[in-house]
Design an enzyme around this catalytic site. Structure first.
Site, PDB file in Angstrom:
ATOM      1  N   ASP A  87      -0.643  -4.303   3.428  1.00 44.89           N
ATOM      2  CA  ASP A  87       0.747  -3.844   3.608  1.00 44.89           C
ATOM      3  C   ASP A  87       1.230  -4.367   4.951  1.00 44.89           C
ATOM      4  OD1 ASP A  87       2.418  -1.322   2.083  1.00 44.89           O
ATOM      5  OD2 ASP A  87       3.159  -1.917   4.070  1.00 44.89           O
TER       6      ASP A  87
ATOM      7  N   ASN B  67       9.972  -4.203  -8.938  1.00 45.93           N
ATOM      8  CA  ASN B  67      11.173  -4.199  -9.787  1.00 45.93           C
ATOM      9  C   ASN B  67      12.333  -4.963  -9.183  1.00 45.93           C
ATOM     10  OD1 ASN B  67      10.737  -2.790 -12.262  1.00 45.93           O
ATOM     11  ND2 ASN B  67      10.297  -0.968 -11.032  1.00 45.93           N
TER      12      ASN B  67
ATOM     13  N   ASN C 285      14.168  -7.030  -3.106  1.00 56.47           N
ATOM     14  CA  ASN C 285      12.801  -7.240  -3.582  1.00 56.47           C
ATOM     15  C   ASN C 285      12.505  -8.715  -3.845  1.00 56.47           C
ATOM     16  OD1 ASN C 285      12.136  -4.615  -3.227  1.00 56.47           O
ATOM     17  ND2 ASN C 285      12.073  -4.051  -5.395  1.00 56.47           N
TER      18      ASN C 285
ATOM     19  N   ARG D 165       4.529   5.985 -22.013  1.00 52.02           N
ATOM     20  CA  ARG D 165       5.539   7.058 -21.957  1.00 52.02           C
ATOM     21  C   ARG D 165       5.981   7.455 -23.365  1.00 52.02           C
ATOM     22  NH1 ARG D 165       8.643   4.492 -16.689  1.00 52.02           N
ATOM     23  NH2 ARG D 165       7.564   5.796 -15.159  1.00 52.02           N
TER      24      ARG D 165
ATOM     25  N   GLY E 155       0.825   0.897  -5.011  1.00 58.50           N
ATOM     26  CA  GLY E 155      -0.301   0.058  -4.617  1.00 58.50           C
ATOM     27  C   GLY E 155      -1.547   0.863  -4.292  1.00 58.50           C
TER      28      GLY E 155
ATOM     29  N   ARG F 126      17.109  -0.456 -11.781  1.00 53.89           N
ATOM     30  CA  ARG F 126      16.097  -1.368 -11.222  1.00 53.89           C
ATOM     31  C   ARG F 126      16.773  -2.643 -10.705  1.00 53.89           C
ATOM     32  NH1 ARG F 126      13.522   0.693 -15.928  1.00 53.89           N
ATOM     33  NH2 ARG F 126      11.735   2.002 -15.414  1.00 53.89           N
TER      34      ARG F 126
ATOM     35  N   ALA G 230       0.846  -1.206   0.000  1.00 49.64           N
ATOM     36  CA  ALA G 230       0.000   0.000   0.000  1.00 49.64           C
ATOM     37  C   ALA G 230       0.872   1.243   0.000  1.00 49.64           C
ATOM     38  CB  ALA G 230      -0.942  -0.024   1.199  1.00 49.64           C
TER      39      ALA G 230
ATOM     40  N   HIS H 124      12.040  -4.398 -19.066  1.00 44.97           N
ATOM     41  CA  HIS H 124      11.718  -3.112 -18.439  1.00 44.97           C
ATOM     42  C   HIS H 124      13.026  -2.571 -17.865  1.00 44.97           C
ATOM     43  CE1 HIS H 124       9.238  -0.075 -16.728  1.00 44.97           C
ATOM     44  NE2 HIS H 124       9.367  -0.454 -15.482  1.00 44.97           N
TER      45      HIS H 124
HETATM   46  N1  APR Z   1       4.257  -7.335   2.194  1.00 47.36           N
HETATM   47  C1  APR Z   1       3.454  -6.282   1.906  1.00 47.36           C
HETATM   48  N2  APR Z   1       3.907  -5.038   1.654  1.00 47.36           N
HETATM   49  C2  APR Z   1       5.231  -4.853   1.750  1.00 47.36           C
HETATM   50  C3  APR Z   1       6.137  -5.889   2.051  1.00 47.36           C
HETATM   51  C4  APR Z   1       5.598  -7.172   2.282  1.00 47.36           C
HETATM   52  N3  APR Z   1       6.379  -8.227   2.591  1.00 47.36           N
HETATM   53  N4  APR Z   1       7.390  -5.367   2.047  1.00 47.36           N
HETATM   54  C5  APR Z   1       7.276  -4.060   1.747  1.00 47.36           C
HETATM   55  N5  APR Z   1       5.962  -3.742   1.559  1.00 47.36           N
HETATM   56  C6  APR Z   1       5.373  -2.443   1.283  1.00 47.36           C
HETATM   57  C7  APR Z   1       6.036  -1.294   2.015  1.00 47.36           C
HETATM   58  O1  APR Z   1       5.651  -1.267   3.385  1.00 47.36           O
HETATM   59  C8  APR Z   1       5.531  -0.089   1.235  1.00 47.36           C
HETATM   60  O2  APR Z   1       4.337   0.447   1.786  1.00 47.36           O
HETATM   61  O3  APR Z   1       5.532  -2.088  -0.090  1.00 47.36           O
HETATM   62  C9  APR Z   1       5.246  -0.677  -0.170  1.00 47.36           C
HETATM   63  C10 APR Z   1       6.110  -0.075  -1.254  1.00 47.36           C
HETATM   64  O4  APR Z   1       5.687   1.238  -1.386  1.00 47.36           O
HETATM   65  P1  APR Z   1       6.626   2.441  -1.850  1.00 47.36           P
HETATM   66  O5  APR Z   1       7.880   2.445  -1.036  1.00 47.36           O
HETATM   67  O6  APR Z   1       5.783   3.667  -1.872  1.00 47.36           O
HETATM   68  O7  APR Z   1       7.058   2.026  -3.336  1.00 47.36           O
HETATM   69  P2  APR Z   1       6.141   2.137  -4.664  1.00 47.36           P
HETATM   70  O8  APR Z   1       6.421   3.400  -5.364  1.00 47.36           O
HETATM   71  O9  APR Z   1       4.753   1.797  -4.319  1.00 47.36           O
HETATM   72  O10 APR Z   1       6.798   0.975  -5.570  1.00 47.36           O
HETATM   73  C11 APR Z   1       6.561  -0.384  -5.303  1.00 47.36           C
HETATM   74  O11 APR Z   1       6.840  -0.961  -7.608  1.00 47.36           O
HETATM   75  O12 APR Z   1       7.569   0.342  -9.398  1.00 47.36           O
HETATM   76  C12 APR Z   1       7.920  -0.629  -8.459  1.00 47.36           C
HETATM   77  O13 APR Z   1      10.282  -0.233  -8.137  1.00 47.36           O
HETATM   78  C13 APR Z   1       9.011  -0.101  -7.536  1.00 47.36           C
HETATM   79  O14 APR Z   1       9.517  -2.215  -6.529  1.00 47.36           O
HETATM   80  C14 APR Z   1       8.837  -0.998  -6.337  1.00 47.36           C
HETATM   81  C15 APR Z   1       7.317  -1.236  -6.309  1.00 47.36           C
END
Ligand code: APR
Length: 318
Positions: A36, A129, A104, A160, A16, A97, A12, A184
């Site tokens: 999350d 990613n 990740n 894009r 998300g 990435r 989230a 990507h």
């Molecule tokens: N289960 C659920 N959520 C998780 C977990 C997990 N095990 N580990 C991390 N998260 C959550 C984090 O708590 C955070 O809220 O994933 C969320 C990631 O959010 P952001 O840091 O805002 O990143 P975001 O821009 O949403 O990107 C998410 O998409 O584009 C790709 O490279 C980017 O890998 C990244 C992903």
């Protein structure tokens, strides 16, 4: 309007939460579940989104659920037909990435184990990613048929490219259609032969060096935004792309979209997740669609496949 089914969004963060909002605003699902590991974040965002329903006029219910890394809370996604996986770290300025792969991979592995247990019939749409590798990992860990695991990248990269072309030519974005295939990342393959403006080839409207500049900007499209934001990466266009893919699955639309899909013989490439065009339906990828490519585009696509193949094999051991 008839609404049906449940879609879950794991993670989230920015990507998300905007995906969940778009899915809810389509008003075609009974329920959108947002999860999350940050205690209270998904519940708080869901409450906020539900309070937007009287204003925006949609009835889809949004449920927020905090989950634990050992799978606690995943009962909330039971019965979901589609699960969008956004959990994971985004890039920081200067990172590729691929720099995210180890951290990740651990996150995506644990998420997919829980998703496969609680939503064993779901179509998985991966966006974390590095995309091609995380999609391959999700397929391995879930044990789902490869057609039910796909990744979002081509819709975004293509969007894009279309935006940059429209801006350059001063035309509406709706009159432009472009295409990117491949990975990507560095081996993204923009396909100028499939780019048209009001039906006219892009190559007839712009000199080759200007098309090359658009292609370069597209390939670095995510990095350009990361550099500007300084913390976090893009999410408005990415979430639009992922939500449209989920919608195509929900509606069994048969839309042909550029996605990261399992390639099994198309273009002379086999055994790898790669950005290609695919027909999307309720079971995920109905079929990979092959088109005529120029020799240089085909060479670039094959090079992209080889660039991601080794990493996809390694990622299972991370
Ligand atoms: N289960 C659920 N959520 C998780 C977990 C997990 N095990 N580990 C991390 N998260 C959550 C984090 O708590 C955070 O809220 O994933 C969320 C990631 O959010 P952001 O840091 O805002 O990143 P975001 O821009 O949403 O990107 C998410 O998409 O584009 C790709 O490279 C980017 O890998 C990244 C992903």
């Amino acid at each position: 309007m008839s609404r049906k089914g449940k879609v879950a969004v794991i993670g989230a963060g920015f990507y998300g939460s905007t995906t969940a909002q778009r899915l809810a605003e389509y008003d075609i699902f009974d329920e959108v579940v947002l999860t999350d590991i940050i205690e209270g974040r998904p519940e708080g965002l869901a409450l906020d989104m539900n309070q937007s329903r009287p204003v925006e006029g949609f009835e889809t219910k949004v449920t927020g659920q905090t989950t634990g890394t050992a799978g606690e809370g995943y009962e909330a996604i039971a019965g979901a037909g589609i699960v969008v996986i956004t959990a994971g770290l985004p890039r920081k300025p200067g990172m590729s990435r691929m720099d995210l792969i180890e951290v990740n991979a651990r996150i995506v592995r644990s998420v997919v184990e829980s998703v496969a247990k609680h939503a064993p019939e779901a179509v998985l749409i991966v966006v974390s990613n590095p995309l091609d590798e995380m999609t391959a990992l999700a397929a391995k860990v879930s044990g789902f048929p490869s057609s039910r695991v796909l990744g979002q990248a081509g819709m975004l990269d293509t969007a894009r490219f279309s935006y940059f072309a429209a801006e350059k030519l001063g035309v509406p974005v709706g009159s432009v259609s472009t295409l990117t295939l491949g990975s990507h990342g560095d081996t993204m393959v923009p396909v100028p032969s499939a780019c048209f403006v009001d039906g006219k080839p892009l190559a007839s409207l712009l000199p080759a060096d200007e098309i090359d500049a658009l292609v370069d900007r597209t390939r670095n499209g995510g990095g350009e935004i990361v550099a500007l934001l300084k913390t976090g990466s893009a999410y408005y266009a990415p979430s639009a792309a992922a939500a449209r893919m989920a919608r195509a699955v929900a509606e069994d639309s048969g839309a042909i979209m550029p996605v990261c899909a399992w390639v099994d013989g198309q273009y002379g490439i086999s055994g790898v997740y790669l950005g290609v065009e695919a027909e999307i339906g309720s079971a995920g990828v109905r079929r990979v669609v092959e088109r005529d490519l120029s020799d240089s585009e085909l060479d670039a696509l094959r090079a992209a496949a080889e660039a991601v193949r080794a990493k996809q094999a390694d990622v299972a051991s991370l």
